[in-house]
Scaffold this motif. Structure first.
Motif, PDB file in Angstrom:
ATOM      1  N   ARG A  77       0.886  -1.082  -0.098  1.00  0.00           N
ATOM      2  CA  ARG A  77       0.035   0.019   0.126  1.00  0.00           C
ATOM      3  C   ARG A  77       0.852   1.319   0.001  1.00  0.00           C
ATOM      4  NH1 ARG A  77      -2.869  -3.645   3.415  1.00  0.00           N
ATOM      5  NH2 ARG A  77      -4.881  -3.980   2.792  1.00  0.00           N
ATOM      6  N   GLU A  78       0.739   2.210  -0.833  1.00  0.00           N
ATOM      7  CA  GLU A  78       1.450   3.443  -0.812  1.00  0.00           C
ATOM      8  C   GLU A  78       0.713   4.642  -0.108  1.00  0.00           C
ATOM      9  OE1 GLU A  78       1.987   4.543  -4.885  1.00  0.00           O
ATOM     10  OE2 GLU A  78      -0.060   4.860  -5.346  1.00  0.00           O
ATOM     11  N   THR A  79       1.542   5.246   0.813  1.00  0.00           N
ATOM     12  CA  THR A  79       0.795   6.457   1.622  1.00  0.00           C
ATOM     13  C   THR A  79       1.115   7.760   0.793  1.00  0.00           C
ATOM     14  OG1 THR A  79       3.262   6.482   2.374  1.00  0.00           O
ATOM     15  CG2 THR A  79       1.788   5.215   3.729  1.00  0.00           C
ATOM     16  N   PHE A  84       4.786   3.302  -4.973  1.00  0.00           N
ATOM     17  CA  PHE A  84       4.809   2.073  -5.631  1.00  0.00           C
ATOM     18  C   PHE A  84       6.017   1.959  -6.636  1.00  0.00           C
ATOM     19  CE2 PHE A  84       0.402   0.743  -5.036  1.00  0.00           C
ATOM     20  CZ  PHE A  84       0.620   0.146  -3.749  1.00  0.00           C
ATOM     21  N   GLN A  85       6.020   3.009  -7.388  1.00  0.00           N
ATOM     22  CA  GLN A  85       7.272   3.016  -8.355  1.00  0.00           C
ATOM     23  C   GLN A  85       8.682   3.341  -7.829  1.00  0.00           C
ATOM     24  OE1 GLN A  85       6.606   2.651 -11.845  1.00  0.00           O
ATOM     25  NE2 GLN A  85       8.700   3.220 -12.494  1.00  0.00           N
ATOM     26  N   GLU A  86       8.665   4.031  -6.876  1.00  0.00           N
ATOM     27  CA  GLU A  86       9.796   4.485  -6.012  1.00  0.00           C
ATOM     28  C   GLU A  86      10.371   3.249  -5.365  1.00  0.00           C
ATOM     29  OE1 GLU A  86      11.249   7.363  -2.453  1.00  0.00           O
ATOM     30  OE2 GLU A  86       9.489   8.162  -3.920  1.00  0.00           O
ATOM     31  N   ILE A  87       9.499   2.494  -4.863  1.00  0.00           N
ATOM     32  CA  ILE A  87      10.229   1.325  -3.922  1.00  0.00           C
ATOM     33  C   ILE A  87       9.894  -0.052  -4.724  1.00  0.00           C
ATOM     34  CG2 ILE A  87       9.665  -0.028  -2.000  1.00  0.00           C
ATOM     35  CD1 ILE A  87       8.834   2.518  -0.635  1.00  0.00           C
ATOM     36  N   SER A 136      -4.443  -3.290 -10.679  1.00  0.00           N
ATOM     37  CA  SER A 136      -4.162  -2.282  -9.819  1.00  0.00           C
ATOM     38  C   SER A 136      -2.743  -1.809  -9.687  1.00  0.00           C
ATOM     39  CB  SER A 136      -4.488  -2.976  -8.680  1.00  0.00           C
ATOM     40  OG  SER A 136      -3.299  -3.803  -8.180  1.00  0.00           O
ATOM     41  N   ALA A 137      -2.675  -0.585  -9.219  1.00  0.00           N
ATOM     42  CA  ALA A 137      -1.163   0.155  -9.436  1.00  0.00           C
ATOM     43  C   ALA A 137      -0.370  -0.741  -8.610  1.00  0.00           C
ATOM     44  CB  ALA A 137      -1.520   1.400  -8.509  1.00  0.00           C
ATOM     45  N   TYR A 138      -0.585  -1.503  -7.457  1.00  0.00           N
ATOM     46  CA  TYR A 138       0.377  -2.363  -6.915  1.00  0.00           C
ATOM     47  C   TYR A 138       0.665  -3.584  -7.770  1.00  0.00           C
ATOM     48  CZ  TYR A 138       1.826  -6.215  -4.095  1.00  0.00           C
ATOM     49  OH  TYR A 138       2.357  -7.317  -3.539  1.00  0.00           O
ATOM     50  N   SER A 286      -6.513   0.206   6.243  1.00  0.00           N
ATOM     51  CA  SER A 286      -6.717  -1.515   6.219  1.00  0.00           C
ATOM     52  C   SER A 286      -7.058  -1.652   4.811  1.00  0.00           C
ATOM     53  CB  SER A 286      -7.582  -1.637   7.393  1.00  0.00           C
ATOM     54  OG  SER A 286      -9.041  -1.106   7.137  1.00  0.00           O
ATOM     55  N   LEU A 287      -7.924  -0.639   3.894  1.00  0.00           N
ATOM     56  CA  LEU A 287      -8.273  -0.964   2.947  1.00  0.00           C
ATOM     57  C   LEU A 287      -8.275   0.288   2.125  1.00  0.00           C
ATOM     58  CD1 LEU A 287      -9.939  -3.182   1.012  1.00  0.00           C
ATOM     59  CD2 LEU A 287     -12.056  -1.507   1.677  1.00  0.00           C
ATOM     60  N   ASP A 288      -7.501   0.368   0.963  1.00  0.00           N
ATOM     61  CA  ASP A 288      -7.561   1.579   0.098  1.00  0.00           C
ATOM     62  C   ASP A 288      -8.259   1.329  -1.164  1.00  0.00           C
ATOM     63  OD1 ASP A 288      -5.605   0.115  -1.447  1.00  0.00           O
ATOM     64  OD2 ASP A 288      -3.893   1.314  -0.842  1.00  0.00           O
ATOM     65  N   TRP A 289      -8.110   2.306  -2.133  1.00  0.00           N
ATOM     66  CA  TRP A 289      -8.853   2.063  -3.605  1.00  0.00           C
ATOM     67  C   TRP A 289      -8.329   1.198  -4.259  1.00  0.00           C
ATOM     68  CZ3 TRP A 289     -13.219   3.593  -5.256  1.00  0.00           C
ATOM     69  CH2 TRP A 289     -13.200   3.489  -6.738  1.00  0.00           C
ATOM     70  N   ASN A 290      -6.827   0.924  -4.215  1.00  0.00           N
ATOM     71  CA  ASN A 290      -6.539  -0.260  -5.075  1.00  0.00           C
ATOM     72  C   ASN A 290      -6.912  -1.438  -4.634  1.00  0.00           C
ATOM     73  OD1 ASN A 290      -4.507   0.530  -7.346  1.00  0.00           O
ATOM     74  ND2 ASN A 290      -3.952   1.878  -5.397  1.00  0.00           N
TER      75      ASN A 290
END
Length: 336
Positions: A77-79, A84-87, A136-138, A286-290
């Motif tokens: 999950r990205e804050t 996501f791209q960076e890590i 998803s982005a992930y 606990s639950l994001d858009w992705n």
């Protein structure tokens, strides 16, 4: 015996992997951030080195003298946008390029995700050669990371493992699901459709990962089409999500576990709400858009036959037995 490096070793899967490698007598080096909680790792006979995959100098130091690398470091999950791209992506490229500086390059096992290829179609479990269609982005970030290892496959021996839902002792994400069932006697099903899912216990996943450097095949430039060097991890049982909740209820010794179907619009609305909270606070939710979108797709099932055939991998216990084992650990350690 050469040293094995685990990136992201302080995480849930990393701990289980480090524990099993130590039990097998392998020297283990764990790359962790200075801000990480290393209490559990320090109970193991491991070498802890500080650094992170965004810091190339720390990577080169951690890689010194290792023969195998398990790359687990990453985020689910990205804050903030772009993390996501960076890590997951650029961090993976950093590690690959530092591995290239070693002669010979270490053998790498990259832990990806079923999300990298997307949900199954027509109820058929995903196989390693199926086209990747992350939604998803992930999932897209994990697929990009896989492609980096494919890009370097002629110089770095690497294999990819794609786990589905991973659960087990010490996992905080699984714990929340167990707690809801225990406290409410309800298991919440996202959407109207009761889709099947694949699962694997962390200790079974660790056993599969350990088998790969000695027996597994490696990626080639054509791996995205052929599936060579790629393995799915599966406990051997694909169960519908409602049944999974009832199995948790059984492990908690509940007489009844009721399934509540959450309307898709409610799942998406809650995911959007959590996404806004995450962006404002900069913290994790606990639950994001992705994750909301992923939960409404499916089925999320994969075929573990290749790992069984090539690596002789068979899960140590049934899914219900692993859930019972996880519940017992949560209770004994005061989490339930």
């Amino acid at each position: 015996m050469t040293t094995t490096l685990i990136t992201g070793a302080n995480g849930f899967i990393g701990y289980h992997l480090a524990k099993q490698l130590c039990e097998k007598g392998s020297p283990v080096r764990c790359l962790v951030r200075r801000s990480s909680d290393t209490q559990r790792l320090r109970s193991l006979p491991v070498e802890i080195v500080y650094g992170e995959i965004r810091d190339r100098s720390s990577l080169l130091n951690a890689l010194n003298g290792v023969g195998a690398v398990y790359h687990l470091a990453g985020i689910t999950r990205e804050t903030r946008p772009g993390l996501f791209q960076e890590i997951n992506v650029e961090g993976t490229r950093n590690l690959a390029e530092e591995c290239l500086k070693l002669t010979p390059a270490p053998t790498v096992v990259f832990v990806s995700s079923l999300a990298a290829v997307g949900p199954a179609k027509n109820g058929q479990p995903k196989t390693e050669a199926d086209p990747a269609r992350p939604m998803s982005a992930y999932g897209k970030s994990k697929l990009e990371a896989e492609r980096i290892w494919i890009e370097y496959s002629e110089t770095i021996p690497c294999s990819v493992v794609r786990p589905p839902i991973v659960f087990g002792e010490t996992d905080e994400m699984s714990l929340e699901l167990f707690r809801v069932v225990q406290r409410t006697h309800f298991h919440f099903l996202p959407g109207w459709i009761n889709r099947p899912f694949s699962f694997i216990h962390a200790s079974d996943l660790a056993e599969l990962l350990i088998r790969i450097p000695e027996r597994g095949e490696h990626l080639t430039p054509e791996s995205e089409k052929t599936g060579q060097g790629i393995y799915f991890a599966n406990c051997g049982e694909n169960v519908r999500f409602a049944e999974f909740g009832r199995m948790i209820g059984h492990s908690l010794e509940l007489r009844h576990t009721f399934v509540f179907r959450c309307p898709p619009i409610a799942v998406l609305a809650f995911g959007l709400y959590c996404e806004v909270i995450k962006r404002i606070s900069g913290g994790s939710v606990s639950l994001d858009w992705n994750k909301a979108k992923e939960s409404l797709c499916g089925p999320w099932i994969c075929d573990g036959g290749k790992a069984q055939k090539q690596l002789g991998f068979v899960p140590g216990k049934s899914l219900q037995e692993r859930l019972d084992q996880t519940t017992l650990w949560y209770k004994e350690n005061g989490f339930l």
